[in-house]
Design an enzyme around this catalytic site. Structure first.
Site, PDB file in Angstrom:
ATOM      1  N   SER A 120     -53.587  45.586  -7.855  1.00  0.00           N
ATOM      2  CA  SER A 120     -54.506  46.334  -6.995  1.00  0.00           C
ATOM      3  C   SER A 120     -55.369  47.284  -7.793  1.00  0.00           C
ATOM      4  CB  SER A 120     -53.712  47.187  -6.004  1.00  0.00           C
ATOM      5  OG  SER A 120     -52.896  46.401  -5.196  1.00  0.00           O
ATOM      6  N   HIS A 141     -57.276  38.785  -6.788  1.00  0.00           N
ATOM      7  CA  HIS A 141     -56.770  39.863  -5.928  1.00  0.00           C
ATOM      8  C   HIS A 141     -56.859  39.437  -4.468  1.00  0.00           C
ATOM      9  CE1 HIS A 141     -57.096  44.210  -4.317  1.00  0.00           C
ATOM     10  NE2 HIS A 141     -55.836  43.851  -4.425  1.00  0.00           N
ATOM     11  N   GLU A 153     -60.717  38.627  -4.524  1.00  0.00           N
ATOM     12  CA  GLU A 153     -61.591  39.094  -5.597  1.00  0.00           C
ATOM     13  C   GLU A 153     -61.217  38.342  -6.880  1.00  0.00           C
ATOM     14  OE1 GLU A 153     -62.676  43.671  -4.574  1.00  0.00           O
ATOM     15  OE2 GLU A 153     -60.579  43.329  -5.052  1.00  0.00           O
ATOM     16  N   ASN A 191     -60.600  48.152  -3.282  1.00  0.00           N
ATOM     17  CA  ASN A 191     -59.731  49.329  -3.427  1.00  0.00           C
ATOM     18  C   ASN A 191     -60.463  50.545  -3.979  1.00  0.00           C
ATOM     19  OD1 ASN A 191     -57.528  48.170  -2.288  1.00  0.00           O
ATOM     20  ND2 ASN A 191     -56.590  47.528  -4.209  1.00  0.00           N
TER      21      ASN A 191
HETATM   22  N1  CAA Z   1     -48.565  37.787   8.222  1.00  0.00           N
HETATM   23  C1  CAA Z   1     -49.133  36.737   8.818  1.00  0.00           C
HETATM   24  N2  CAA Z   1     -49.749  36.812  10.015  1.00  0.00           N
HETATM   25  C2  CAA Z   1     -49.765  38.000  10.643  1.00  0.00           C
HETATM   26  C3  CAA Z   1     -49.186  39.143  10.069  1.00  0.00           C
HETATM   27  C4  CAA Z   1     -48.556  38.994   8.819  1.00  0.00           C
HETATM   28  N3  CAA Z   1     -47.984  40.039   8.178  1.00  0.00           N
HETATM   29  N4  CAA Z   1     -49.368  40.177  10.908  1.00  0.00           N
HETATM   30  C5  CAA Z   1     -50.039  39.705  11.983  1.00  0.00           C
HETATM   31  N5  CAA Z   1     -50.276  38.392  11.813  1.00  0.00           N
HETATM   32  C6  CAA Z   1     -51.020  37.505  12.725  1.00  0.00           C
HETATM   33  C7  CAA Z   1     -50.450  37.405  14.102  1.00  0.00           C
HETATM   34  O1  CAA Z   1     -49.441  36.414  14.154  1.00  0.00           O
HETATM   35  C8  CAA Z   1     -51.673  37.010  14.913  1.00  0.00           C
HETATM   36  O2  CAA Z   1     -51.947  35.621  14.782  1.00  0.00           O
HETATM   37  P1  CAA Z   1     -52.875  34.819  15.840  1.00  0.00           P
HETATM   38  O3  CAA Z   1     -54.236  35.447  15.804  1.00  0.00           O
HETATM   39  O4  CAA Z   1     -52.842  33.459  15.308  1.00  0.00           O
HETATM   40  O5  CAA Z   1     -52.212  35.001  17.155  1.00  0.00           O
HETATM   41  C9  CAA Z   1     -52.804  37.739  14.215  1.00  0.00           C
HETATM   42  O6  CAA Z   1     -52.303  38.092  12.922  1.00  0.00           O
HETATM   43  C10 CAA Z   1     -53.211  38.960  14.957  1.00  0.00           C
HETATM   44  O7  CAA Z   1     -52.041  39.747  15.065  1.00  0.00           O
HETATM   45  P2  CAA Z   1     -51.886  40.887  16.105  1.00  0.00           P
HETATM   46  O8  CAA Z   1     -52.638  40.547  17.358  1.00  0.00           O
HETATM   47  O9  CAA Z   1     -50.454  41.250  16.228  1.00  0.00           O
HETATM   48  O10 CAA Z   1     -52.500  42.099  15.342  1.00  0.00           O
HETATM   49  P3  CAA Z   1     -53.980  42.490  15.046  1.00  0.00           P
HETATM   50  O11 CAA Z   1     -54.935  41.882  15.979  1.00  0.00           O
HETATM   51  O12 CAA Z   1     -53.890  43.953  14.911  1.00  0.00           O
HETATM   52  O13 CAA Z   1     -54.275  41.868  13.624  1.00  0.00           O
HETATM   53  C11 CAA Z   1     -54.279  42.266  11.300  1.00  0.00           C
HETATM   54  C12 CAA Z   1     -53.442  42.047  12.539  1.00  0.00           C
HETATM   55  C13 CAA Z   1     -55.089  41.049  10.931  1.00  0.00           C
HETATM   56  C14 CAA Z   1     -53.272  42.569  10.194  1.00  0.00           C
HETATM   57  C15 CAA Z   1     -55.289  43.445  11.533  1.00  0.00           C
HETATM   58  O14 CAA Z   1     -54.613  44.543  12.071  1.00  0.00           O
HETATM   59  C16 CAA Z   1     -56.011  43.856  10.275  1.00  0.00           C
HETATM   60  O15 CAA Z   1     -56.962  43.205   9.825  1.00  0.00           O
HETATM   61  N6  CAA Z   1     -55.579  44.990   9.678  1.00  0.00           N
HETATM   62  C17 CAA Z   1     -56.177  45.520   8.445  1.00  0.00           C
HETATM   63  C18 CAA Z   1     -55.588  44.791   7.280  1.00  0.00           C
HETATM   64  C19 CAA Z   1     -56.184  45.268   5.991  1.00  0.00           C
HETATM   65  O16 CAA Z   1     -57.005  46.165   5.903  1.00  0.00           O
HETATM   66  N7  CAA Z   1     -55.704  44.658   4.898  1.00  0.00           N
HETATM   67  C20 CAA Z   1     -56.097  45.054   3.577  1.00  0.00           C
HETATM   68  C21 CAA Z   1     -55.039  45.986   3.016  1.00  0.00           C
HETATM   69  S1  CAA Z   1     -55.480  46.574   1.407  1.00  0.00           S
HETATM   70  C22 CAA Z   1     -55.100  45.300   0.400  1.00  0.00           C
HETATM   71  O17 CAA Z   1     -54.575  44.288   0.788  1.00  0.00           O
HETATM   72  C23 CAA Z   1     -55.466  45.469  -1.051  1.00  0.00           C
HETATM   73  C24 CAA Z   1     -54.530  46.201  -1.920  1.00  0.00           C
HETATM   74  O18 CAA Z   1     -54.586  45.933  -3.129  1.00  0.00           O
HETATM   75  C25 CAA Z   1     -53.611  47.244  -1.435  1.00  0.00           C
HETATM   76  P1  NAD Z   2     -43.465  44.342  -2.922  1.00  0.00           P
HETATM   77  O1  NAD Z   2     -42.766  45.624  -3.191  1.00  0.00           O
HETATM   78  O2  NAD Z   2     -43.455  43.794  -1.549  1.00  0.00           O
HETATM   79  O3  NAD Z   2     -42.892  43.199  -3.875  1.00  0.00           O
HETATM   80  C1  NAD Z   2     -42.800  43.368  -5.271  1.00  0.00           C
HETATM   81  C2  NAD Z   2     -41.930  42.271  -5.816  1.00  0.00           C
HETATM   82  O4  NAD Z   2     -41.844  42.464  -7.233  1.00  0.00           O
HETATM   83  C3  NAD Z   2     -40.501  42.313  -5.275  1.00  0.00           C
HETATM   84  O5  NAD Z   2     -40.224  41.127  -4.581  1.00  0.00           O
HETATM   85  C4  NAD Z   2     -39.629  42.489  -6.516  1.00  0.00           C
HETATM   86  O6  NAD Z   2     -38.495  41.677  -6.508  1.00  0.00           O
HETATM   87  C5  NAD Z   2     -40.568  42.054  -7.642  1.00  0.00           C
HETATM   88  N1  NAD Z   2     -40.190  42.763  -8.878  1.00  0.00           N
HETATM   89  C6  NAD Z   2     -39.923  44.074  -9.012  1.00  0.00           C
HETATM   90  N2  NAD Z   2     -39.594  44.333 -10.297  1.00  0.00           N
HETATM   91  C7  NAD Z   2     -39.667  43.160 -10.962  1.00  0.00           C
HETATM   92  C8  NAD Z   2     -39.431  42.770 -12.295  1.00  0.00           C
HETATM   93  N3  NAD Z   2     -39.043  43.648 -13.208  1.00  0.00           N
HETATM   94  N4  NAD Z   2     -39.607  41.471 -12.631  1.00  0.00           N
HETATM   95  C9  NAD Z   2     -39.999  40.583 -11.718  1.00  0.00           C
HETATM   96  N5  NAD Z   2     -40.221  40.875 -10.432  1.00  0.00           N
HETATM   97  C10 NAD Z   2     -40.061  42.161 -10.063  1.00  0.00           C
HETATM   98  O7  NAD Z   2     -44.953  44.540  -3.457  1.00  0.00           O
HETATM   99  P2  NAD Z   2     -46.296  43.829  -2.973  1.00  0.00           P
HETATM  100  O8  NAD Z   2     -46.884  44.656  -1.901  1.00  0.00           O
HETATM  101  O9  NAD Z   2     -46.037  42.381  -2.755  1.00  0.00           O
HETATM  102  O10 NAD Z   2     -47.209  44.045  -4.258  1.00  0.00           O
HETATM  103  C11 NAD Z   2     -47.160  43.173  -5.371  1.00  0.00           C
HETATM  104  C12 NAD Z   2     -48.437  43.298  -6.180  1.00  0.00           C
HETATM  105  O11 NAD Z   2     -49.565  42.983  -5.337  1.00  0.00           O
HETATM  106  C13 NAD Z   2     -48.707  44.694  -6.741  1.00  0.00           C
HETATM  107  O12 NAD Z   2     -49.355  44.560  -7.974  1.00  0.00           O
HETATM  108  C14 NAD Z   2     -49.649  45.294  -5.698  1.00  0.00           C
HETATM  109  O13 NAD Z   2     -50.453  46.322  -6.216  1.00  0.00           O
HETATM  110  C15 NAD Z   2     -50.482  44.073  -5.324  1.00  0.00           C
HETATM  111  N6  NAD Z   2     -51.117  44.104  -3.995  1.00  0.00           N
HETATM  112  C16 NAD Z   2     -50.451  44.670  -2.934  1.00  0.00           C
HETATM  113  C17 NAD Z   2     -51.079  44.642  -1.692  1.00  0.00           C
HETATM  114  C18 NAD Z   2     -50.404  45.234  -0.485  1.00  0.00           C
HETATM  115  O14 NAD Z   2     -51.072  45.437   0.546  1.00  0.00           O
HETATM  116  N7  NAD Z   2     -49.116  45.528  -0.502  1.00  0.00           N
HETATM  117  C19 NAD Z   2     -52.331  44.043  -1.527  1.00  0.00           C
HETATM  118  C20 NAD Z   2     -52.954  43.465  -2.645  1.00  0.00           C
HETATM  119  C21 NAD Z   2     -52.340  43.516  -3.883  1.00  0.00           C
END
Ligand code: CAA
Ligand code: NAD
Length: 295
Positions: A120, A141, A153, A191
């Site tokens: 991330s 990503h 990405e 991000n």
């Molecule tokens: N895995 C798979 N499917 C899922 C799920 C999951 N964890 N959670 C929900 N769903 C599915 C449901 O089964 C449902 O499917 P259908 O449309 O086929 O019925 C659908 O998603 C919609 O679910 P809900 O009606 O329960 O919920 P919702 O309408 O609120 O949608 C969501 C769920 C798509 C997750 C929506 O809330 C959303 O887009 N949230 C924002 C997610 C977001 O911003 N993600 C980016 C996070 S940052 C990142 O990923 C980068 C990083 O590096 C940290």
């Molecule tokens: P998570 O905590 O759900 O899973 C992490 C996994 O890493 C675990 O299953 C664990 O067993 C494994 N792990 C930990 N230490 C380890 C080691 N020493 N060797 C091998 N495996 C090890 O985390 P996540 O949310 O799946 O995130 C995983 C990666 O994806 C991170 O780099 C995170 O930044 C990135 N990411 C996360 C998100 C998010 O929304 N959570 C979205 C995009 C990218």
């Protein structure tokens, strides 16, 4: 045509399980490597649950589920990934852990294998040297939840070859995802913008601007976001958010990336969000209730 047939996934957590699922559903032979058998079982069960929900809702057929599950394998043995054409790494956001695996895999995998990190916030350049194959190292990503979020990405660093970048781009398209190209700067595109927004929500809470529920409601109903920032923080994982913030703060030295004290305290208390059952909300109740945060 992409030369990719067999995919290795490192980590079967939130992201690794989703990535493995979409690879298997797209017809790629996919092997997930986790650190223990119970974690392998947890990943498989998670994928089976999502597919079962898909069947319930008429979005996935039983045949498609069976075909996807037949393409999926789980292992704790890193050498089982030796035949893979691409490795998609989705382990914890920790550079030393990631680089340890890359250098081991460089010895295990064939010369053509592409290494792709789902990081991330780390730069791909920070992994290119340890990978031993800087021309075949890049970022892919994905977004959470992977089966639903269309974007990936594609991140080239200065050493990534044109061939590796083109193969990865085409692979993403074969997964049915939409690729965009992003520069190898910490946080890439999404991000860079999303992380300070989530951290600002915590700062707003610390500053008593409004309650958790009202800040969430505000961004949902006032800005059209599908989830409010606290629901999203819990969804991403507070431990992951904390690591991301630390990495981005160290990279940019700008306050907007600094992890707020409340986030640190919650992680220290084991409140990782949805995955641990408790974060800004307590998921032991349905519907989840706001947690006591000592504010
Ligand atoms: N895995 C798979 N499917 C899922 C799920 C999951 N964890 N959670 C929900 N769903 C599915 C449901 O089964 C449902 O499917 P259908 O449309 O086929 O019925 C659908 O998603 C919609 O679910 P809900 O009606 O329960 O919920 P919702 O309408 O609120 O949608 C969501 C769920 C798509 C997750 C929506 O809330 C959303 O887009 N949230 C924002 C997610 C977001 O911003 N993600 C980016 C996070 S940052 C990142 O990923 C980068 C990083 O590096 C940290
Ligand atoms: P998570 O905590 O759900 O899973 C992490 C996994 O890493 C675990 O299953 C664990 O067993 C494994 N792990 C930990 N230490 C380890 C080691 N020493 N060797 C091998 N495996 C090890 O985390 P996540 O949310 O799946 O995130 C995983 C990666 O994806 C991170 O780099 C995170 O930044 C990135 N990411 C996360 C998100 C998010 O929304 N959570 C979205 C995009 C990218």
């Amino acid at each position: 045509m992409s030369s990719i047939g067999k995919v290795g996934v490192l980590g079967g957590g939130l992201m690794g399980s989703g990535i493995a699922q979409v690879c298997a559903q797209a017809g790629f032979s996919t092997i997930v490597r986790e650190i223990s058998e119970p974690f392998c079982d947890r990943s498989r069960a998670g994928i089976e649950k999502v597919l079962a929900k898909g069947i319930e809702k008429g979005k996935v057929t039983a045949e498609a589920r069976d075909a996807a599950l037949a393409k999926l394998a789980f292992t704790t043995d890193l050498t089982a990934l030796s035949e893979c054409d691409i490795i998609l790494e989705a382990i914890a956001e920790d550079l030393a852990l990631k680089n340890g695996l890359w250098s081991e895999l460089d010895r295990i995998c064939g010369d053509e294998t592409i290494f792709a990190s789902n990081t991330s916030s780390l730069t791909i350049a920070a992994m290119a040297a340890a990978s031993g194959r800087p021309d075949r190292m890049l970022g892919l990503h994905f977004f959470n939840p992977v089966p639903l979020m269309k974007l990936v990405e594609v991140v080239r660093t200065i050493t990534t070859s044109d061939k590796s970048a083109e193969t990865a781009f085409e692979f993403v398209q074969r997964l049915g995802k939409e690729p965009i190209q992003a520069r190898d700067s910490s946080g890439f595109v999404v991000n860079l913008l999303l992380v300070p927004y989530m951290l600002d929500a915590i700062r707003a809470l610390e500053g008593n601007v409004a309650t958790v529920e009202d800040i969430d409601k505000g961004m949902q109903l006032g800005a059209g976001h599908p989830m409010g920032p606290f629901t999203l923080l819990d969804f991403v994982g507070l431990d992951t958010c904390y690591n991301i913030a630390e990495i981005m703060f160290n990279e940019y030295r700008e306050k907007r990336y600094a992890p707020p004290p409340l986030l640190k305290r919650m992680v220290l208390a084991g409140m990782y969000g949805r995955k641990s059952g408790k974060g800004f909300y307590d998921y032991s109740e349905d519907p989840p209730k706001v947690s006591a945060l000592g504010l």
